[in-house]
Motif scaffolding. Sequence first.
Motif, mmCIF file in Angstrom:
data_model
loop_
_atom_site.group_PDB
_atom_site.id
_atom_site.type_symbol
_atom_site.label_atom_id
_atom_site.label_comp_id
_atom_site.label_asym_id
_atom_site.label_seq_id
_atom_site.Cartn_x
_atom_site.Cartn_y
_atom_site.Cartn_z
ATOM 1 N N SER A 1 -34.938 7.887 83.763
ATOM 2 C CA SER A 1 -34.220 6.763 84.375
ATOM 3 C C SER A 1 -32.875 7.256 84.868
ATOM 4 O O SER A 1 -32.248 8.107 84.227
ATOM 5 C CB SER A 1 -33.938 5.651 83.352
ATOM 6 N N GLU B 1 -29.449 5.202 86.372
ATOM 7 C CA GLU B 1 -28.797 3.937 86.772
ATOM 8 C C GLU B 1 -29.808 2.792 86.787
ATOM 9 O O GLU B 1 -29.862 1.978 87.719
ATOM 10 C CB GLU B 1 -28.125 4.112 88.135
ATOM 11 N N ARG C 1 -32.975 2.813 87.309
ATOM 12 C CA ARG C 1 -34.190 3.025 88.125
ATOM 13 C C ARG C 1 -35.055 4.074 87.442
ATOM 14 O O ARG C 1 -34.580 5.156 87.110
ATOM 15 C CB ARG C 1 -33.799 3.506 89.532
ATOM 16 N N ARG C 2 -36.314 3.739 87.223
ATOM 17 C CA ARG C 2 -37.246 4.643 86.555
ATOM 18 C C ARG C 2 -37.984 5.507 87.575
ATOM 19 O O ARG C 2 -38.297 5.038 88.678
ATOM 20 C CB ARG C 2 -38.284 3.851 85.758
ATOM 21 N N HIS D 1 -36.725 12.548 95.218
ATOM 22 C CA HIS D 1 -36.213 12.337 93.854
ATOM 23 C C HIS D 1 -34.987 13.220 93.612
ATOM 24 O O HIS D 1 -33.965 12.758 93.104
ATOM 25 C CB HIS D 1 -37.297 12.658 92.827
#
Length: 194
Positions: free
Chosen positions: A75, A77, A79-80, A93
């Motif tokens: 994760s 912030e 977001r996963r 990414h």
Amino acid sequence: MTLILASTSPIRGTLLANAGVAYAAEAPGVDEAALKTGFAGDDAALTVALGEAKAMAVSTRRPDALVIGSDSLVSIEGRRFDKPAGRETAAEHLRFFSGKVMELTSAAVLVERGENVWSHAARARLKVRPLSEEFIDSYLEADWPEVSYCVGVFRLEGPGVQLFESIDGDHFTILGLPLLPLLVALRQRGVLAS
Ligand SMILES: Nc1nc2c(ncn2[C@@H]2O[C@H](COP(=O)(O)OP(=O)(O)OP(=O)(O)O)[C@@H](O)[C@H]2O)c(=O)[nH]1
């Protein structure tokens, strides 16, 4: 009692083998997607749930065995991130990770005769340095597709270590298995000598 690792993760098997733990690996065959929408904001609970689902699936087939399930997620912030679908996704990414703190959570679960008898989740924090486009290209040129199975798009034991300024957390947890707590549990259950 037979010990089964319900995982297709190469490194998880290597960690157990290197620790001298006798086990057999079996693919869990679980559809993780349905579970991954839950446990908003609670990565530890999600990784335990996923590890438990994997171990339960194998325990159902092998009621005679003690089954280890495991899961890892990243994760940033809130977001996963899952494993990258392809090389361009991996680059995307890495561009997002650049300069940020990555939280990597791994869980291990023990299931016996269809019952969750132990679980543990641990989190590590990895500070990603600013990554240039040139670095991202050369990094993926060198380590794709090897990192295609790795959440976070890195193998810490490989070139992935070049992504980070600093790391706070357990090495084994980062590779994908909270090994030290798992070994405690296996000793407590008499699977390993104390
Ligand atoms: N070699 C290596 N693998 C890593 C590292 N960090 C994360 N991973 C792997 O990233 C993967 C995370 O995906 P998961 O869904 O937990 O597991 P999986 O590989 O799909 O395997 P299953 O247990 O069968 O679901 C695991 O295989 C982790 O071992 C690392 O630093 N090195």
